[in-house]
Write a protein that holds these residues in place. Sequence first.
Motif, mmCIF file in Angstrom:
data_model
loop_
_atom_site.group_PDB
_atom_site.id
_atom_site.type_symbol
_atom_site.label_atom_id
_atom_site.label_comp_id
_atom_site.label_asym_id
_atom_site.label_seq_id
_atom_site.Cartn_x
_atom_site.Cartn_y
_atom_site.Cartn_z
ATOM 1 N N GLN A 71 0.812 -1.212 0.000
ATOM 2 C CA GLN A 71 0.000 0.000 0.000
ATOM 3 C C GLN A 71 0.850 1.269 0.000
ATOM 4 O OE1 GLN A 71 -3.172 0.412 -0.513
ATOM 5 N NE2 GLN A 71 -3.469 -1.798 -0.716
ATOM 6 N N GLN A 75 -0.551 3.698 -3.043
ATOM 7 C CA GLN A 75 -1.087 5.039 -2.837
ATOM 8 C C GLN A 75 -0.606 6.024 -3.898
ATOM 9 O OE1 GLN A 75 -3.357 5.919 -0.337
ATOM 10 N NE2 GLN A 75 -3.444 3.698 -0.086
ATOM 11 N N ASN A 155 -8.527 5.425 -1.623
ATOM 12 C CA ASN A 155 -7.834 5.322 -0.360
ATOM 13 C C ASN A 155 -7.954 3.878 0.079
ATOM 14 O OD1 ASN A 155 -7.209 8.101 -0.129
ATOM 15 N ND2 ASN A 155 -9.335 8.496 0.495
ATOM 16 N N ARG A 307 -0.210 13.410 0.360
ATOM 17 C CA ARG A 307 -1.236 12.419 0.664
ATOM 18 C C ARG A 307 -0.625 11.131 1.192
ATOM 19 N NH1 ARG A 307 -3.981 9.229 -3.725
ATOM 20 N NH2 ARG A 307 -5.387 7.806 -2.670
ATOM 21 N N SER A 310 0.453 11.640 4.816
ATOM 22 C CA SER A 310 -0.742 11.598 5.660
ATOM 23 C C SER A 310 -1.208 10.164 5.868
ATOM 24 C CB SER A 310 -1.850 12.444 5.026
ATOM 25 O OG SER A 310 -3.046 12.339 5.761
ATOM 26 N N TRP A 311 -1.170 9.357 4.788
ATOM 27 C CA TRP A 311 -1.602 7.963 4.883
ATOM 28 C C TRP A 311 -0.702 7.179 5.826
ATOM 29 C CZ3 TRP A 311 0.326 3.109 4.065
ATOM 30 C CH2 TRP A 311 -0.608 2.064 4.003
ATOM 31 N N HIS A 314 -1.441 8.151 9.395
ATOM 32 C CA HIS A 314 -2.744 7.630 9.800
ATOM 33 C C HIS A 314 -2.676 6.145 10.121
ATOM 34 C CE1 HIS A 314 -7.057 7.005 9.997
ATOM 35 N NE2 HIS A 314 -6.968 6.091 9.034
ATOM 36 N N ASN A 315 -1.822 5.407 9.427
ATOM 37 C CA ASN A 315 -1.787 3.960 9.576
ATOM 38 C C ASN A 315 -0.662 3.443 10.465
ATOM 39 O OD1 ASN A 315 -3.821 2.477 7.624
ATOM 40 N ND2 ASN A 315 -3.160 4.357 6.616
#
Length: 391
Positions: A71, A75, A155, A307, A310-311, A314-315
């Motif tokens: 991922q 992304q 996403n 982005r 940020s991903w 977040h993860n």
Amino acid sequence: MISFRNKSRMLRRITVSRLCLFLAGTLLLLLWLTRWQLFHSHSGLESPSGSKHKHLLILSSWRSGSTFVGQLFNQNPSVFYLSEPAKAIWATMSDRSHSFLQQPMRDLLKALFLCNLSALKPYLTRSEFVSDIYDWSSSRALCSPPTCDKFQGLNLEAGQECYHVCHLTPFERAEKACLTYNHIVVKEVRFFDLKVLFPLLMDPQINLQIIHLVRDPRAILASRPITRGLKDDNNIISESYNSTGNIYTVMKKICNAQLNIYHTAVYDLPPSLMNRYVIVRYEDLMRDPMPYVKDWYKSMGLTVFPRLLSWVRHNTHWLLPKNGASLPSSKGSAILPELWRKKLNFQKVQIIQDMCQKEMDTFGYLKVKSEKEQLDRTLNVVLPRKDSWTE
């Protein structure tokens, strides 16, 4: 009394012996330097060459964090990503050994890197729609134009929405879309032999790089019982076609495979291909993902964009639930890799440590000698990188 002629012969023998020792020492030094460079940098992959087409294989085993690594690339809008396409081969040829399946997997992989997705069709029960491809809805490229015009981007959490919108997209559109990308990334967990991939590494048309992801076998064992769909794979690995595969037999073969892949890369890869392979421990990646991501992106000629940052945040940045609830499978952190210390009893830990001792010693995973040590979170069971790479 020694004659002049005999003295000359002795001197020549001594000179030749010293020269042989010098050459042997130089060879060992070059090998050590190559190994140091390969494993003591975040990337190890070569810098972008003149070719704009660069493809990547994420090579790992089940429950080792390959979905997360996949991922990281999925992304990126410049990447055409596929998750475990070789699963179709294992499902179709489930009566064959994993050793036999390595070459068909390699041939399929070559076709996919050349955007010949039709090579999947002989292994699919149906190949009418893009949804006939395994785990298709986790791929941003299969859930966005030009594959699917109805869904604008993906996403990781939007897989279900993509499934409902794009599942009737014709199969051929995925193949045509693939041709518009310069970077194809495939993650696979079913390769047990690196040598079978040498032809792909040497093929300039494919321009392949490999990230080999390894993980503490104790953590792998702890996460396998909660994972659905492993029964058929276990039976192939353990060659238990008419019964349930023994989990420890499976783990032993997985440990041996990861170790053999590493040793093949270090000792058998031609020097010109050494910078096309890099190994990373899941635990190191989870502690600080971004240095790895930046180096991998640079080597692939990709751009790190907000982005993605940020991903990743977040993860990976979150707290353990206070009520003891299970953790979301899509999230990782520095805490997650050591959850096995609470989930496994010490007897199972002892079995897997003895079974995978060589792999643990090589990749820098410290054995615990008692239940007390197992539960002692101040005891670091993942050795520092500089101490971890041994023969």
